[in-house]
Design a protein around this motif. Structure first.
Motif, short mmCIF file in Angstrom:
data_model
loop_
_atom_site.label_atom_id
_atom_site.label_comp_id
_atom_site.label_asym_id
_atom_site.label_seq_id
_atom_site.Cartn_x
_atom_site.Cartn_y
_atom_site.Cartn_z
N CYS A 78 102.34 1.67 -105.89
CA CYS A 78 101.24 2.34 -106.60
C CYS A 78 100.44 1.41 -107.50
CB CYS A 78 101.77 3.53 -107.40
SG CYS A 78 102.60 3.10 -108.93
N CYS A 98 105.66 4.82 -109.69
CA CYS A 98 106.57 5.00 -108.55
C CYS A 98 107.88 4.27 -108.66
CB CYS A 98 105.88 4.59 -107.26
SG CYS A 98 105.77 2.80 -107.07
N CYS A 150 108.41 -1.27 -107.97
CA CYS A 150 108.28 -2.65 -108.45
C CYS A 150 109.31 -2.97 -109.54
CB CYS A 150 106.88 -2.84 -109.02
SG CYS A 150 106.60 -1.75 -110.43
N CYS A 199 104.62 -4.01 -112.25
CA CYS A 199 103.17 -3.90 -112.05
C CYS A 199 102.46 -3.66 -113.37
CB CYS A 199 102.84 -2.77 -111.06
SG CYS A 199 103.15 -1.11 -111.69
S1 FES Z 1 104.12 -0.30 -108.17
FE1 FES Z 1 104.48 1.76 -108.67
S2 FES Z 1 105.34 1.61 -110.66
FE2 FES Z 1 104.79 -0.42 -110.20
#
Ligand code: FES
Ligand code: FES
Lengths: 189, 794
Positions: free
Chosen positions: A40, A45, A48, A60
Motif C-alpha cells: 500500500c 497493510c 512492509c 513505508c
Molecule cells: S506498504 Fe502497506 S503499510 Fe507499508
C-alpha cells in the motif's frame, strides 16, 4: 544524501538517496532486499513491516534518513536472528498438540534444517502462505509477538497481527501457524 | 546491488514433499515466500532501469482539448513522455472481449483515472513530478452514471458506432450485453402460487484488493522485441492484446510470469503491460512500473455493482412455483468481461433450486463509472445475495424453517437449469445445508467464556470498547449458492502442458512447464503432485510460466486445477506411454509381462498392475529424454440463445453452503461475525490443505462484501475512497473462525473427479452473514455492504 545503517547485522550504505525516499524503498531498490513488501505504501497493510531497533514499524512510513546509524531487521534476517536467540533450528516436525491444528502436511519443505526461523517453517507447514505477499510482514510481526509472549492466546495473536492485511487466506491458517510455532517453542524449552 | 537482474526461477520440491494427489503436500514456492526471496512483479530489477509513471484523468467524462508535454520532457532525468499521438501502430485499443479500451486516452476520457500520458525517468519521484508538469486541458462532459441516465432519450453514448459482436442485438448502445432466459410459463405458474414475494436488492462495487500491486519490468531486446515480466492471470491473453499495439509479432513479445500477489479477477484485464513495453521500446532501456495502492484502485476493474428485482411464488406446502428477475449490472466505461458476467448472472440467477417456470433478464450498462469486470464469483455473487434473501423471505411468509424450505426446493443431479441444461453430476445442495447446520454452534455470550469479565475483543466494536454485552443480540443465518466452473458459452477453453522426463544424477526427474498463472491458489503444488502420481517419480521441477509454451487459459472461473491440472495429467499419461514403449524396446524380451500386463510407474519403477517390479525407470530411460507438449480441452459448451437463453452453456457446477453466526450491537449498529461455517463439495480434494485455504479465503471476501467493502462513486462518477484507509477489507480481528466441512462427490467428466472450488465459497458467505444480521435485528437489509446506519436507521 548518504545513509548508513545496519541491516540484519551487516552495515549497509546507500548513496544519492533523495530525502523523500522511505526505508522501504531503500531496502528494496537500493540494497537488494525486496523481501519487505509494498502493498500500500500508505501505512495501512503491514506488508512492509520490519524491526527498527527491535520495534516493529511500517517501513513505508519511515524516511530513510531517520534510520541513519540504527538497526533494522527484515524478513531476510529472521532466520539469523532466530539462531542468535538460541532458538533451535527447525526442520518442520509436525506437532499435534498445537491448538487448532488440523491439517496434516505429508512432509516438510525443501529447506535445509536450520535455514529457516521457526515462525517461517510454521507458516509453510500450516498452509499460511498463498500468494505470500502479506507473509514477510506477518512473519516479522508474529516473530516479535512470540519473542515477548511465548504462549499467546488467540485473542493475543489477533491483536498483534491486526495491522497486517491478508487477502488470500482468511487468516485461519495464519493463526494455525502462530499457534504451531508457539507450541514448538514450548516443546524445545 | 549484486547481479544485474532479478527474475523468476525454477521451483523444486525437496525429497520430503514426495506425495501425489490427495495429500496435503506443501507449496514448492513456500520457502522462497517465507524468506523474502520469491521474485514478485514489483521486485523485478535491472541495472540501468527506468521508472514509468502514468498520468490519469481527474474527470469521469471530458474532452481533451490539448496536451502539452514540453515542460515534463525538459525535466532532468526524464527519458520519454508518451501520449495517444505517440502510439506506434493503428492498433490503439485493446480489450478482453471487445477492443474498446484506449491504450492512452484518444481525445476523450470516459472514467475517472483513465490513463492519459506516460513518463519514463531515472527515479520514480522524478517520473511522478514530471507527470504533474504535463498540461492537459479538459472540457468536462455530462456523465452517464446509472440505468436511467444511460438509457435516457438524449443520453451521451459511451461508444458511438460500436462494432462488437453484441452491438446489433442490444436494445440500446449503452447496453453492453443483454441476456434473457425464458423457460416454461412464469405467469401461468404464478397463478398456482399461494404466496408471492417480491424484493429489490442492491450490491455495492467491491474491489479485488489483491495485495501485490500492478507492476512489472519490460526489457527491450536486441532483436527489436521485448521481454516482459509481469503479474497476470493469463499470459497468452495479455500477449494477444499487447503485440498488435506494439506492432510486433507475438514471438517478439516474450512474457514471463513473475510472482503474483493475489489476483481474484483483477488481473484479467491489462494494466501496465503495454505502457511499460511502449516506454522500454521508446527509450531502449528496461522500464519498471509499480502502482501504489491509490493508483491500483484505478488500475484494475472491479466487481459490478448491481440492482436486482426478484419475484418468487410458492405453494402452501413450500414448493417454489416460479421466478422472475431482472438484474442490472453497471459495467462502467469499457466492456472488460461484462458480456460473460451477464451470461453468468442470468444463467445462475435461479440459484441451486428447482424452478421450472422462469422469466429472467440480465443486462450490463456502459456508464462513466469505473470499468467493472471479473471478480471472484463473477456475476453469480450478485444474484446469490438477492435469491438467498428471497428464500428467507418466502420461508418466513410460509412460516417454514428457512433451511428446510431450501432443502425442499434444492436441485439434485438431473435437475434442469433455466437454460435447459441438465445438471449431470452430483449436486448435493440439501446435503451441504444439512452438514453446515449440523456443526455445533459457538457458545452463547462467547465473549465471557474466557473469564468473568467481558473480553471486548470478542464483542462488536472490539477494542473501541463500546459494549460489554449490553444491547448485543445474536443472529444465525444460512445461504447456499451455485457457480459455474470454467469458461462457458461455447468458448474454446483449452490448456497446454509440457512435461519432460529424464534421468538426472541417476534419478528420474520430471519437469512440468505450463503458462499457468500461479496467483497464490497453489496450482504449482498440485502440478507437482499430479506428475508424481502419474509418473511415479519423486523429483518434480516446475518451470517458470512463460509464453514459450502453449496457452494455459486464465487463472479464473475456478478452472485451473481442472484445466491445467487436467493438461498436466493428460501430458503425463502420454509421457508415461512413451517411457513404457522405451521399456518394451529395451527389456521386453526379458519378461512376458511387458507385453501382457497393465503397466504403471510407481516409486521410480515400472510395475505391473499386480505389483510386480519389472525395471527401474532410470534404466528404462537411460540417456533418452521424453518431452511432450499437449493441449487439453473440457467437453464443449454452447452459446445461450439470445432470445430464450437456452443452451448447454456451462462445463461444471460448484456448490457451497454457509452458516453465519453474528452478534450485533443494536444501539450502535456494529456487527461482529462470530463464526462463518462452510460446507462445500469439491469432487476430489487434490490437496486438502489448499482446498480448505481456498474456502476460508473465499469466505472472507464474501464477509467483506457483506459488512464493509465498497468503492464509493459519487454522482459525478468519481471514486471517493481509493485507499486502504477508506476502503476497508477484513483484518484478522474482523474475521471469525471458519470451520470447513469438505464433501468429495466425484464428477465423472472431470480429471480425478475434481470440481473447481475457488469461487463458490465467495457466493453464499455474503447472504449468510446478512441473513444472520436480519435474524438479529428484524430489519429487511436489501443492500450490501450493510453499514451501521442501515442497522440504527440514523
Ligand atoms: S506498504 Fe502497506 S503499510 Fe507499508
Ligand atoms: S497470502 Fe496473499 S495476501 Fe496473504
Amino acid at each position: 544524501m548518504r545513509v548508513t545503517f545496519t541491516v540484519n547485522g551487516r552495515e549497509q550504505e546507500a548513496d544519492d538517496v533523495w530525502e523523500g525516499e522511505s526505508l522501504l524503498y531503500v531496502l528494496r531498490e537500493r540494497m537488494g532486499l525486496p523481501g519487505s513488501k509494498n502493498a500500500c505504501e500508505q501505512g495501512e497493510c503491514g506488508s512492509c513491516t520490519v524491526r527498527l531497533d527491535d520495534v516493529p514499524v511500517c517501513s513505508c512510513l519511515v524516511a530513510a534518513g531517520q534510520v541513519q546509524g540504527r538497526e533494522v531487521v527484515t524478513v531476510e534476517g529472521l532466520a539469523d536472528q532466530a539462531r542468535e536467540r538460541g532458538g533451535r533450528a527447525t526442520d518442520g516436525t509436525t506437532l499435534d498438540q498445537a491448538k487448532g491444528w488440523q491439517a496434516k502436511p505429508h512432509g516438510a519443505q525443501a529447506a535445509q534444517p536450520g535455514q529457516l526461523a521457526p515462525i517461517q517453517q510454521a507458516f509453510i507447514d500450516a498452509g499460511a502462505v498463498q500468494c505470500g505477499f502479506c507473509t514477510p510482514g506477518l512473519l516479522v510481526a508474529a516473530d516479535e509477538l512470540l519473542e515477548r509472549n511465548s504462549s499467546p492466546t488467540d485473542a493475543d495473536i489477533r491483536e498483534a497481527l491486526s495491522g497486517n492485511l491478508c487477502r488470500c487466506t482468511g487468516y485461519e491458517k495464519i493463526l494455525d501457524a502462530v499457534r504451531l510455532a508457539a507450541a514448538r517453542q514450548d516443546e524445545v524449552v | 546491488m549484486a547481479g544485474t537482474t532479478r527474475t523468476p526461477t525454477n521451483l523444486t520440491q525437496g525429497a520430503k514433499a514426495d506425495a501425489g494427489i490427495g495429500a496435503s503436500t506443501l507449496r514448492p514456492d513456500g520457502t522462497l515466500k517465507v524468506t523474502g526471496e520469491f521474485a514478485y512483479s514489483s521486485d523485478m530489477w535491472h541495472e540501468d532501469m527506468l521508472w514509468g509513471f502514468t498520468l490519469r484523468s481527474p474527470h469521469a467524462h471530458a474532452r481533451i482539448l490539448s496536451v502539452d508535454t514540453s515542460d515534463a520532457l525538459a525535466q532532468a532525468g526524464v527519458y520519454a513522455v508518451l501520449t495517444h499521438d505517440d502510439l506506434p501502430t493503428e492498433h490503439k485499443k485493446y480489450g478482453l472481449e471487445f477492443t474498446d479500451t484506449p491504450v492512452l486516452a484518444d481525445g476523450v476520457v470516459r472514467h475517472h483515472g483513465e490513463p492519459v500520458a506516460l513518463v519514463a525517468a531515472d527515479h520514480p519521484e522524478t517520473a511522478r513530478r514530471a507527470a504533474a508538469k504535463i498540461k492537459v486541458e479538459y472540457e468536462e462532459l455530462p456523465v452517464v452514471h446509472d440505468e436511467a441516465s444511460a438509457l435516457a432519450e438524449d443520453a451521451p453514448l459511451l461508444h458511438p458506432g460500436r462494432d462488437d459482436h453484441h452491438a446489433h442485438e442490444v436494445p440500446h448502445p449503452n447496453i453492453v450485453h443483454r441476456q434473457p432466459i425464458i423457460r416454461g410459463d412464469a405467469n401461468a405458474a404464478a397463478r398456482r402460487a399461494d404466496v408471492i414475494v417480491t424484493g429489490e436488492y442492491e450490491v455495492g462495487m467491491q474491489d479485488q484488493a489483491f495485495l501485490g500491486p500492478e507492476s512489472g519490468l519490460a526489457v527491450p531486446g536486441e532483436d527489436g522485441g521485448v521481454d516482459l515480466y509481469v503479474a497476470t492471470q493469463w499470459l497468452h491473453s495479455d500477449l494477444r492484446q499487447i503485440a498488435p499495439v506494439l506492432g510486433l509479432p507475438e514471438e517478439k513479445v516474450r512474457m514471463t510470469l513473475s510472482g503474483v500477489g493475489g489476483a481474484f479477477g483483477g488481473r484479467e484485464d491489462l494494466s501496465m503491460q503495454i505502457h511499460a513495453c511502449l516506454l522500454a521500446l521508446r527509450t531502449g532501456k528496461p522500464v519498471k512500473i509499480v502502482y501504489n495502492r491509490f493508483e491500483s484502485f484505478f488500475g484494475h476493474v472491479h466487481r459490478h455493482p448491481a440492482k436486482l428485482w426478484y419475484e418468487h411464488g410458492a405453494t402452501r406446502d413450500g414448493k417454489l412455483t416460479h421466478m422472475k428477475c431482472r438484474i442490472v449490472l453497471d459495467g462502467g466505461a469499457y466492456a472488460s468481461a461484462s458480456p460473460a458476467v451477464v451470461g453468468n448472472a442470468s444463467s445462475l440467477s435461479v440459484g441451486p433450486y428447482v424452478i421450472e417456470d422462469v422469466e429472467i433478464e440480465a443486462v450490463a450498462l456502459y456508464t462513466n463509472n469505473p470499468p467493472c469486470g471479473a471478480m471472484r464469483g463473477f456475476g453469480a455473487v450478485q444474484a446469490c445475495f438477492a435469491y438467498e434473501a428471497q428464500m428467507d423471505k418466502v420461508a418466513a411468509e410460509l412460516g417454514m424453517d428457512p433451511v428446510e424450505f431450501r432443502q425442499l426446493n434444492a436441485m439434485t443431479q438431473g435437475t434442469i437449469m433455466p437454460t435447459g441444461q441438465v445438471v449431470d453430476s452430483p449436486a448435493p445442495v440439501a446435503e451441504l445445508l444439512r452438514r453446515v447446520k449440523a456443526l455445533p454452534l459457538p457458545p452463547e455470550n462467547q465473549w465471557e467464556s474466557a473469564g468473568q469479565t467481558a473480553d471486548v475483543r470478542a464483542l462488536p466494536g472490539g477494542l473501541s470498547n463500546t459494549t460489554h454485552g449490553e444491547g448485543v443480540v445474536r443472529g444465525v443465518g444460512y445461504a447456499v449458492g451455485i457457480k459455474n466452473v470454467g469458461f462457458s458459452e461455447g468458448f474454446d477453453d483449452y490448456s497446454t502442458a509440457r512435461v519432460r522426463l529424464e534421468v538426472v544424477a541417476g534419478e528420474p526427474v520430471a519437469t512440468v512447464h505450463t503458462a499457468m498463472a500461479e496467483v497464490g491458489q497453489g496450482g504449482v503444488t498440485v502440478h507437482a503432485q499430479i506428475a508424481r502420481t502419474e509418473l511415479g517419480v519423486q523429483q518434480v521441477t516446475i518451470h517458470p510460466a512463460d509464453t514459450q509454451v502453449g496457452s494455459a487459459g486464465s487463472t479464473s472461473a475456478s478452472r485451473q486445477t481442472y484445466m491445467t491440472g487436467g493438461a498436466v495429467k493428460n501430458t503425463c499419461e502420454a509421457v508415461r506411454d512413451k517411457a513404457l514403449q522405451l521399456g518394451r524396446r529395451r527389456f521386453g524380451t526379458f519378461h512376458p509381462a511387458w507385453a501382457t500386463a497393465e503397466l504403471l510407474l510407481e516409486g521410480g519403477k515400472v510395475v505391473t498392475d499386480g505389483g510386480e517390479v519389472l525395471a527401474d525407470l532410470a534404466d528404462v530411460l537411460g540417456d533418452d529424454v521424453v518431452d511432450l507438449e499437449l493441449e487439453f480441452r473440457h467437453r464443449p459448451t454452447e452459446a445461450f440463445d439470445i432470445v430464450t437463453g437456452q443452451g448447454f452453456g456451462h462445463v461444471q457446477y460448484s456448490f457451497a453452503a454457509h452458516r453465519a453466526v453474528v452478534e450485533v450491537d443494536t444501539e450502535l449498529g456494529l456487527v461482529k461475525v462470530v463464526e462463518l461455517a462452510c460446507a462445500q463439495d469439491v469432487g476430489k480434494a487434490l490437496n486438502p490443505l489448499s482446498v480448505v485455504g481456498q474456502i476460508q479465503g473465499g469466505t472472507t471476501q464474501g464477509l467483506g462484501l457483506a459488512v464493509m467493502e465498497e468503492i464509493i462513486v459519487d454522482p459525478k462518477s468519481k471514486v471517493r475512497n481509493p485507499s486502504f484507509t477508506d476502503y476497508l477489507i477484513p483484518t484478522i480481528l474482523d474475521t471469525p473462525t471458519i470451520p470447513v466441512d469438505v464433501l468429495e462427490l466425484a464428477d465423472d467428466h472431470a480429471p480425478y473427479g475434481l470440481r473447481g472450488i475457488g469461487e463458490a465459497p465467495t457466493l453464499s458467505s455474503t447472504p449468510a452473514v446478512v441473513s444472520a444480521i436480519r435474524a438479529a435485528t428484524g430489519l429487511a437489509l436489501k443492500r450490501v455492504p450493510v453499514r451501521p446506519e442501515h442497522i440504527t436507521g440514523v
